[in-house]
Motif scaffolding. Structure first.
Motif, short mmCIF file in Angstrom:
data_model
loop_
_atom_site.label_atom_id
_atom_site.label_comp_id
_atom_site.label_asym_id
_atom_site.label_seq_id
_atom_site.Cartn_x
_atom_site.Cartn_y
_atom_site.Cartn_z
N ARG A 139 0.74 -1.12 0.20
CA ARG A 139 0.16 0.01 0.03
C ARG A 139 0.70 1.27 0.06
O ARG A 139 0.16 2.08 -0.56
CB ARG A 139 -1.07 0.15 1.14
N SER A 140 2.06 1.12 0.28
CA SER A 140 3.00 2.13 0.32
C SER A 140 3.22 3.00 -0.92
O SER A 140 3.55 2.14 -1.79
CB SER A 140 4.24 1.73 1.00
N THR A 141 3.57 4.27 -0.94
CA THR A 141 3.90 4.93 -2.19
C THR A 141 5.57 5.13 -2.09
O THR A 141 5.98 5.67 -2.89
CB THR A 141 3.06 6.16 -2.23
N LEU A 142 6.02 4.76 -0.94
CA LEU A 142 7.50 4.87 -0.78
C LEU A 142 8.35 3.84 -0.71
O LEU A 142 9.25 3.88 -1.22
CB LEU A 142 7.82 6.03 0.48
N PHE A 143 7.90 2.87 0.06
CA PHE A 143 8.52 1.65 0.42
C PHE A 143 8.08 0.54 -0.72
O PHE A 143 7.10 0.38 -0.98
CB PHE A 143 8.63 1.08 1.70
N SER A 144 8.93 -0.36 -1.27
CA SER A 144 8.46 -1.57 -1.94
C SER A 144 9.08 -2.65 -1.92
O SER A 144 10.37 -2.69 -1.26
CB SER A 144 8.47 -1.10 -3.50
N LEU A 168 16.52 3.91 8.15
CA LEU A 168 17.29 2.98 8.99
C LEU A 168 17.69 3.91 10.62
O LEU A 168 17.58 3.35 11.62
CB LEU A 168 18.54 2.46 8.60
N THR A 169 18.08 5.00 10.36
CA THR A 169 18.45 5.75 11.37
C THR A 169 17.03 6.21 12.19
O THR A 169 17.10 6.04 13.44
CB THR A 169 19.12 7.08 11.01
N TYR A 170 16.14 6.63 11.50
CA TYR A 170 14.80 6.88 12.20
C TYR A 170 14.25 5.63 12.82
O TYR A 170 13.70 5.70 14.06
CB TYR A 170 13.91 7.38 11.06
N LEU A 211 7.11 2.54 9.41
CA LEU A 211 6.96 2.80 8.02
C LEU A 211 6.08 3.98 7.65
O LEU A 211 6.30 4.80 6.81
CB LEU A 211 6.57 1.53 7.16
N HIS A 212 4.72 3.99 8.33
CA HIS A 212 3.73 4.93 7.84
C HIS A 212 4.24 6.40 8.18
O HIS A 212 4.18 7.28 7.34
CB HIS A 212 2.66 4.74 8.59
N GLN A 220 4.78 9.51 6.18
CA GLN A 220 4.28 10.99 5.99
C GLN A 220 5.11 12.02 6.35
O GLN A 220 4.63 13.15 6.39
CB GLN A 220 3.30 10.84 7.08
N GLY A 221 6.41 11.73 6.41
CA GLY A 221 7.54 13.06 6.54
C GLY A 221 8.11 13.04 7.72
O GLY A 221 9.07 14.12 7.87
N GLU A 222 7.54 12.37 8.80
CA GLU A 222 8.36 12.48 9.99
C GLU A 222 9.81 11.96 9.95
O GLU A 222 9.98 10.98 9.36
CB GLU A 222 7.40 11.70 11.04
#
Length: 354
Positions: A274-279, A306-308, A346-347, A351-353
């Motif tokens: 469902r993600s638009t960033l991860f695959s 990874l850091t986040y 991931l979410h 979302q930019g956090e």
């Protein structure tokens, strides 16, 4: 802070197992000896070994005509030990499904002529080759679950020669029909316990293949004759494996473990899809339950994630150096809360956090 360990191995262990090991570390069953100190010839350790053997046979429904061995050297030693013992005509076939298949092929080459009868290299190991397969070698070797690439077999290759399978990263994660294999082996440090031990399940009739000239320590028949006690075995790793197997049984056995594994993997794959960033690029029907690689497609962004994630207590998510990106290993001991935390991170990252 709660930390969830997604390492591909050595991997997370069940908390009840760690607490049990802690409680018995200094005084095992009233002996006033540490488990680390027990003689491998003692009745106490032989009880541990017998229990571990019985639990493997019970949980995997291992038929009586199979030997169960606990060996040293890691699963990697089996890459050489197998052709040394089983390659009567010095011909071994492989299905190449990635990095660990390639290592097995390379290590077998000094002892036998190796042939790749099928490979998924053309699609960058994102799938498993489909049959039918044909072999006339001494045995066919497959890597059942590919830790690096996140793929797994779903169907057992049907060939007229002995089938040998490396189950290191998926043993006891879901049911398998042991009778369809001639040799199953697995390193302990993922689903079985601590590093230092390798489980080998082998049809007894193959023990007769070992050539007389082979050194005793490298012979399966010698280890079988001595019930894995030919020399000092990896005693503490065997003990921890016994505790893990007991924990699995208490959790409801393989059916309960499998249901949890499938639910966890489905939830994470759904989040990635469902993600638009991860695959995740693995072909759907070959997706592993145990090892789930994913990425943003941008190395800098992957590193930022990874850091986040580590700041949020999600550790060892970095993908293998040969693959890159990220990889979540969801072995049997991974709690549901760990997968839920990963999906949340991931979410929020998407979302930019940061």
């Amino acid at each position: 802070m709660t930390v969830f360990n997604f390492s591909a191995g050595p991997a997370v262990l069940p908390e009840p197992v760690l607490l049990k090991a802690q409680s018995e570390l200094l005084n095992y069953r009233g002996s006033f000896q540490s488990v680390l100190e027990l003689s491998h010839r003692s009745a106490l350790f032989e009880g541990i070994l017998d229990d571990a053997t019985s639990l493997v046979r019970e949980l995997l429904n291992v038929p009586d005509d199979y030997e169960i061995l606990f060996l040293q050297g890691g699963a990697t030693l089996q890459f050489s030990m197998l052709p040394m013992n089983l390659a009567q005509t010095k011909r071994v076939d492989f299905i190449d499904t990635g990095g660990w298949s390639q290592k097995a092929i390379a290590d077998a080459a000094p002892y036998a002529s190796t042939r790749i009868i099928a490979s998924s290299q053309e699609d960058q190991y994102r799938s498993i080759p489909t049959g039918p397969f044909s072999s006339d070698a001494d045995y066919l070797h497959v890597t059942w679950n590919n830790t690096l690439e996140g793929t797994t077999f779903r169907e057992v290759p049907q060939v007229g020669v002995p089938l040998v399978a490396d189950f290191s990263s998926s043993i006891l994660s879901e049911p398998i029909d042991v009778s369809q294999f001639d040799v199953i082996y697995a390193g302990a440090q993922k689903n079985l316990g601590a590093a230092g031990m390798t489980l080998v399940i082998m049809k007894k009739n193959l023990l007769r293949r070992t050539p007389d000239a082979l050194g005793s320590y490298l012979r399966y028949d010698i280890h079988a004759k001595h019930h894995s006690l030919y020399n000092t075995p990896p005693t503490y790793s065997i003990y921890l494996t016994k505790l893990v197997l007991e924990w699995m049984k208490e959790e409801g056995g393989l059916s309960a473990i499998t249901a949890r594994n499938r639910a966890q993997a489905a939830a994470l794959y759904d989040a990635l899809d469902r993600s638009t960033l991860f695959s995740n690029h693995v072909v759907h029907e070959n997706r592993s339950l145990m090892n789930i690689p994913f990425s943003t497609g941008d190395e800098t962004l992957d590193q930022a994630f990874l850091t986040y994630a580590e700041r949020h207590g999600l550790v060892n998510l970095k993908g293998h150096r040969s693959v890159g990106g990220m990889r979540a290993s969801l072995y049997n001991a991974m709690p549901d809360a760990g997968v839920e935390a990963l999906i949340t991170v991931l979410h929020t990252f998407e979302q930019g956090e940061r």
